[in-house]
Motif scaffolding. Structure first.
Motif, PDB file in Angstrom:
ATOM      1  N   VAL A  14       9.579   5.602 -10.930  1.00  0.00           N
ATOM      2  CA  VAL A  14      10.824   6.139 -10.353  1.00  0.00           C
ATOM      3  C   VAL A  14      10.988   7.590 -10.807  1.00  0.00           C
ATOM      4  CG1 VAL A  14      13.268   5.710  -9.945  1.00  0.00           C
ATOM      5  CG2 VAL A  14      11.757   3.807 -10.543  1.00  0.00           C
ATOM      6  N   GLY A  15      10.210   8.473 -10.174  1.00  0.00           N
ATOM      7  CA  GLY A  15      10.293   9.897 -10.459  1.00  0.00           C
ATOM      8  C   GLY A  15      11.073  10.619  -9.384  1.00  0.00           C
ATOM      9  N   THR A  16      10.858  11.927  -9.291  1.00  0.00           N
ATOM     10  CA  THR A  16      11.621  12.749  -8.352  1.00  0.00           C
ATOM     11  C   THR A  16      11.367  12.345  -6.905  1.00  0.00           C
ATOM     12  OG1 THR A  16      11.637  14.631  -9.870  1.00  0.00           O
ATOM     13  CG2 THR A  16      12.015  15.099  -7.535  1.00  0.00           C
ATOM     14  N   ILE A  17      10.096  12.206  -6.519  1.00  0.00           N
ATOM     15  CA  ILE A  17       9.790  11.924  -5.117  1.00  0.00           C
ATOM     16  C   ILE A  17      10.191  10.506  -4.738  1.00  0.00           C
ATOM     17  CG2 ILE A  17       7.967  11.772  -3.399  1.00  0.00           C
ATOM     18  CD1 ILE A  17       8.710  14.607  -4.214  1.00  0.00           C
ATOM     19  N   GLY A  18       9.846   9.533  -5.582  1.00  0.00           N
ATOM     20  CA  GLY A  18      10.200   8.150  -5.274  1.00  0.00           C
ATOM     21  C   GLY A  18      11.700   7.952  -5.167  1.00  0.00           C
ATOM     22  N   ASP A  70       6.079  -8.676  -7.216  1.00  0.00           N
ATOM     23  CA  ASP A  70       6.363 -10.066  -6.829  1.00  0.00           C
ATOM     24  C   ASP A  70       7.567 -10.166  -5.885  1.00  0.00           C
ATOM     25  OD1 ASP A  70       4.259 -10.906  -8.383  1.00  0.00           O
ATOM     26  OD2 ASP A  70       5.502 -11.524 -10.084  1.00  0.00           O
ATOM     27  N   ALA A  71       8.520  -9.236  -6.023  1.00  0.00           N
ATOM     28  CA  ALA A  71       9.756  -9.312  -5.239  1.00  0.00           C
ATOM     29  C   ALA A  71       9.681  -8.578  -3.905  1.00  0.00           C
ATOM     30  CB  ALA A  71      10.915  -8.738  -6.061  1.00  0.00           C
ATOM     31  N   ALA A  72       8.660  -7.735  -3.720  1.00  0.00           N
ATOM     32  CA  ALA A  72       8.667  -6.795  -2.601  1.00  0.00           C
ATOM     33  C   ALA A  72       7.760  -7.194  -1.450  1.00  0.00           C
ATOM     34  CB  ALA A  72       8.263  -5.412  -3.105  1.00  0.00           C
ATOM     35  N   ASP A  73       8.229  -6.898  -0.236  1.00  0.00           N
ATOM     36  CA  ASP A  73       7.372  -6.991   0.950  1.00  0.00           C
ATOM     37  C   ASP A  73       6.481  -5.752   1.051  1.00  0.00           C
ATOM     38  OD1 ASP A  73       8.726  -9.364   1.848  1.00  0.00           O
ATOM     39  OD2 ASP A  73      10.361  -8.067   2.521  1.00  0.00           O
ATOM     40  N   CYS A  74       7.022  -4.638   0.585  1.00  0.00           N
ATOM     41  CA  CYS A  74       6.303  -3.361   0.616  1.00  0.00           C
ATOM     42  C   CYS A  74       6.417  -2.715  -0.756  1.00  0.00           C
ATOM     43  CB  CYS A  74       6.893  -2.443   1.684  1.00  0.00           C
ATOM     44  SG  CYS A  74       6.212  -0.768   1.672  1.00  0.00           S
ATOM     45  N   VAL A  75       5.276  -2.376  -1.336  1.00  0.00           N
ATOM     46  CA  VAL A  75       5.243  -1.763  -2.663  1.00  0.00           C
ATOM     47  C   VAL A  75       4.925  -0.275  -2.514  1.00  0.00           C
ATOM     48  CG1 VAL A  75       4.198  -1.783  -4.954  1.00  0.00           C
ATOM     49  CG2 VAL A  75       4.443  -3.925  -3.668  1.00  0.00           C
ATOM     50  N   ILE A  76       5.744   0.560  -3.124  1.00  0.00           N
ATOM     51  CA  ILE A  76       5.554   2.012  -3.098  1.00  0.00           C
ATOM     52  C   ILE A  76       5.090   2.453  -4.482  1.00  0.00           C
ATOM     53  CG2 ILE A  76       6.654   4.245  -2.701  1.00  0.00           C
ATOM     54  CD1 ILE A  76       8.796   2.666  -1.051  1.00  0.00           C
ATOM     55  N   ILE A  77       3.912   3.058  -4.544  1.00  0.00           N
ATOM     56  CA  ILE A  77       3.344   3.516  -5.803  1.00  0.00           C
ATOM     57  C   ILE A  77       3.618   5.009  -5.946  1.00  0.00           C
ATOM     58  CG2 ILE A  77       1.263   3.724  -7.208  1.00  0.00           C
ATOM     59  CD1 ILE A  77       2.057   0.834  -6.625  1.00  0.00           C
ATOM     60  N   ALA A  78       4.343   5.386  -7.008  1.00  0.00           N
ATOM     61  CA  ALA A  78       4.755   6.783  -7.166  1.00  0.00           C
ATOM     62  C   ALA A  78       4.610   7.243  -8.618  1.00  0.00           C
ATOM     63  CB  ALA A  78       6.195   6.967  -6.688  1.00  0.00           C
ATOM     64  N   VAL A  79       3.470   6.917  -9.221  1.00  0.00           N
ATOM     65  CA  VAL A  79       3.198   7.362 -10.585  1.00  0.00           C
ATOM     66  C   VAL A  79       2.329   8.614 -10.531  1.00  0.00           C
ATOM     67  CG1 VAL A  79       3.401   5.029 -11.497  1.00  0.00           C
ATOM     68  CG2 VAL A  79       1.156   5.879 -10.802  1.00  0.00           C
ATOM     69  N   LEU A  80       2.050   9.212 -11.687  1.00  0.00           N
ATOM     70  CA  LEU A  80       1.175  10.374 -11.739  1.00  0.00           C
ATOM     71  C   LEU A  80      -0.255   9.979 -11.390  1.00  0.00           C
ATOM     72  CD1 LEU A  80       2.469  12.053 -15.032  1.00  0.00           C
ATOM     73  CD2 LEU A  80       3.035  12.685 -12.679  1.00  0.00           C
ATOM     74  N   PHE A  81      -1.003  10.900 -10.830  1.00  0.00           N
ATOM     75  CA  PHE A  81      -2.376  10.619 -10.424  1.00  0.00           C
ATOM     76  C   PHE A  81      -3.211  10.125 -11.602  1.00  0.00           C
ATOM     77  CE2 PHE A  81      -6.800  11.928  -9.693  1.00  0.00           C
ATOM     78  CZ  PHE A  81      -7.064  11.231  -8.521  1.00  0.00           C
ATOM     79  N   LYS A  82      -3.024  10.733 -12.761  1.00  0.00           N
ATOM     80  CA  LYS A  82      -3.827  10.343 -13.920  1.00  0.00           C
ATOM     81  C   LYS A  82      -3.480   8.943 -14.429  1.00  0.00           C
ATOM     82  CE  LYS A  82      -0.735  12.689 -17.204  1.00  0.00           C
ATOM     83  NZ  LYS A  82      -0.631  13.782 -18.216  1.00  0.00           N
ATOM     84  N   GLN A  83      -2.359   8.406 -13.984  1.00  0.00           N
ATOM     85  CA  GLN A  83      -1.927   7.072 -14.422  1.00  0.00           C
ATOM     86  C   GLN A  83      -2.207   5.975 -13.402  1.00  0.00           C
ATOM     87  OE1 GLN A  83       2.244   7.944 -14.798  1.00  0.00           O
ATOM     88  NE2 GLN A  83       2.099   8.560 -16.943  1.00  0.00           N
ATOM     89  N   LEU A 102       2.483   7.377  -2.871  1.00  0.00           N
ATOM     90  CA  LEU A 102       3.044   8.726  -2.777  1.00  0.00           C
ATOM     91  C   LEU A 102       2.287   9.663  -3.709  1.00  0.00           C
ATOM     92  CD1 LEU A 102       6.889   7.951  -2.834  1.00  0.00           C
ATOM     93  CD2 LEU A 102       5.269   7.800  -0.924  1.00  0.00           C
ATOM     94  N   VAL A 103       1.141   9.206  -4.192  1.00  0.00           N
ATOM     95  CA  VAL A 103       0.351   9.950  -5.174  1.00  0.00           C
ATOM     96  C   VAL A 103      -0.630  10.860  -4.446  1.00  0.00           C
ATOM     97  CG1 VAL A 103      -1.203   9.765  -7.147  1.00  0.00           C
ATOM     98  CG2 VAL A 103       0.539   7.998  -6.754  1.00  0.00           C
ATOM     99  N   ALA A 104      -0.481  12.172  -4.603  1.00  0.00           N
ATOM    100  CA  ALA A 104      -1.411  13.112  -3.986  1.00  0.00           C
ATOM    101  C   ALA A 104      -2.815  12.872  -4.542  1.00  0.00           C
ATOM    102  CB  ALA A 104      -0.982  14.550  -4.269  1.00  0.00           C
ATOM    103  N   GLY A 105      -3.774  12.734  -3.637  1.00  0.00           N
ATOM    104  CA  GLY A 105      -5.144  12.511  -4.063  1.00  0.00           C
ATOM    105  C   GLY A 105      -5.591  11.061  -3.977  1.00  0.00           C
TER     106      GLY A 105
END
Length: 280
Positions: A14-18, A70-83, A102-105
């Motif tokens: 849960v960062g700026t973009i997410g 487990d709770a989601a129909d759609c999962v949005i991944i918004a962590v840092l690329f290195k993580q 939402l991770v560039a790269g």
């Protein structure tokens, strides 16, 4: 939900973009008659708490990333690329889930490998103004449910090709340059006696006006707008001086360097504009 927009979204990171995307989806006055339920990961605790406070009827904070999935129909991944590899390898997805990065790269092919057996995977690059439903999002591949999600928050540009997506992604890196130009103009005004607040207001409004004229650009829009600048006038004087100083050539070099880093995963100092000029 319109066009198959998932009814429950899970956000991992849960960062700026997410958080901007979630705000754009849930803010009052939107086009959705029924808002999705959103489950947030504990990563980015401060922003997660703000979203839960602002949208208590629709947002909950989970205790773990796995609880989100487990709770989601759609999962949005918004962590840092290195993580992202470490985070996703610690999560078990299920068949039939939709997954957005939402991770560039991180492109769909690798995303699908990391989220198997889930197979409906897209890569998206939303810009922060999606929080106000005034942003733009780059998406690949086009999927009706993803286009619906990002279309709520502004303009969604969808492409089939990952190669084209990589090239278009480079343009989003001009954000800092855009703000730096605004800051330079504000500082020039302030150093010449204009109040900082007045300088900021005028620079912001002026640049917004410039952008408004090309916001619905077609193939020849930019060349026409340049040609419209009065011959011998002040506007033409500035862009021609910048061109003579290799400012626009330098911009193209920077985009080459960005693309190389996206593809190779590392920066090449020889592609920096200053290094390229020395070779001419």
């Amino acid at each position: 939900m319109p066009d198959g927009l998932p009814s429950t979204l899970g956000l991992v990171g849960v960062g700026t973009i997410g958080s901007s995307l979630i705000r754009g989806l849930l803010a009052p006055g939107g086009s959705l008659s029924t808002l999705p339920r959103v489950v947030l990961s504990p990563r980015g605790a401060a922003k997660a708490a703000e979203l839960a406070r602002d949208f208590p009827s629709h947002v909950v904070v989970a205790k773990s990333n796995q609880e989100v999935v487990d709770a989601a129909d759609c999962v949005i991944i918004a962590v840092l690329f290195k993580q992202v590899e470490e985070v996703m390898k610690g999560i078990a997805f299920r068949e039939g889930q939709k997954v957005v990065t939402l991770v560039a790269g991180l492109l769909p092919k690798r995303l699908q490998e990391l989220s198997s057996p889930a197979s409906d995977c897209v890569s998206a690059i939303p810009l922060p103004a999606v929080a106000r439903r005034a942003g733009s999002t780059l998406l690949t591949p086009p999927r009706p449910w993803a286009q619906a999600m990002f279309g709520i928050c502004g303009k969604c540009v969808s492409v089939e090709s990952e190669a084209e997506f990589r090239r278009l992604l480079c343009i989003t890196t001009l954000m800092g340059d855009f703000y730096k130009r605004q800051l330079t103009a504000q500082r020039w005004l302030s150093s010449n006696g204009v109040a900082e607040a007045d300088a900021a207001t005028w620079v912001g409004a002026t640049f917004a006006t410039f952008a408004a004229d090309s916001s619905a650009a077609e193939a020849d829009t930019f060349s026409k707008l340049v040609e419209e600048q009065t011959p011998g006038g002040l506007n033409e004087m500035v862009w021609k001086a910048q061109e003579a100083d290799a400012s626009y050539e330098s911009l193209a070099y920077s985009l080459d360097a960005v693309f190389h880093r996206l593809v190779a995963g590392a920066e090449d100092p020889s592609l920096a504009p200053a290094a390229k000029r020395l070779k001419r």
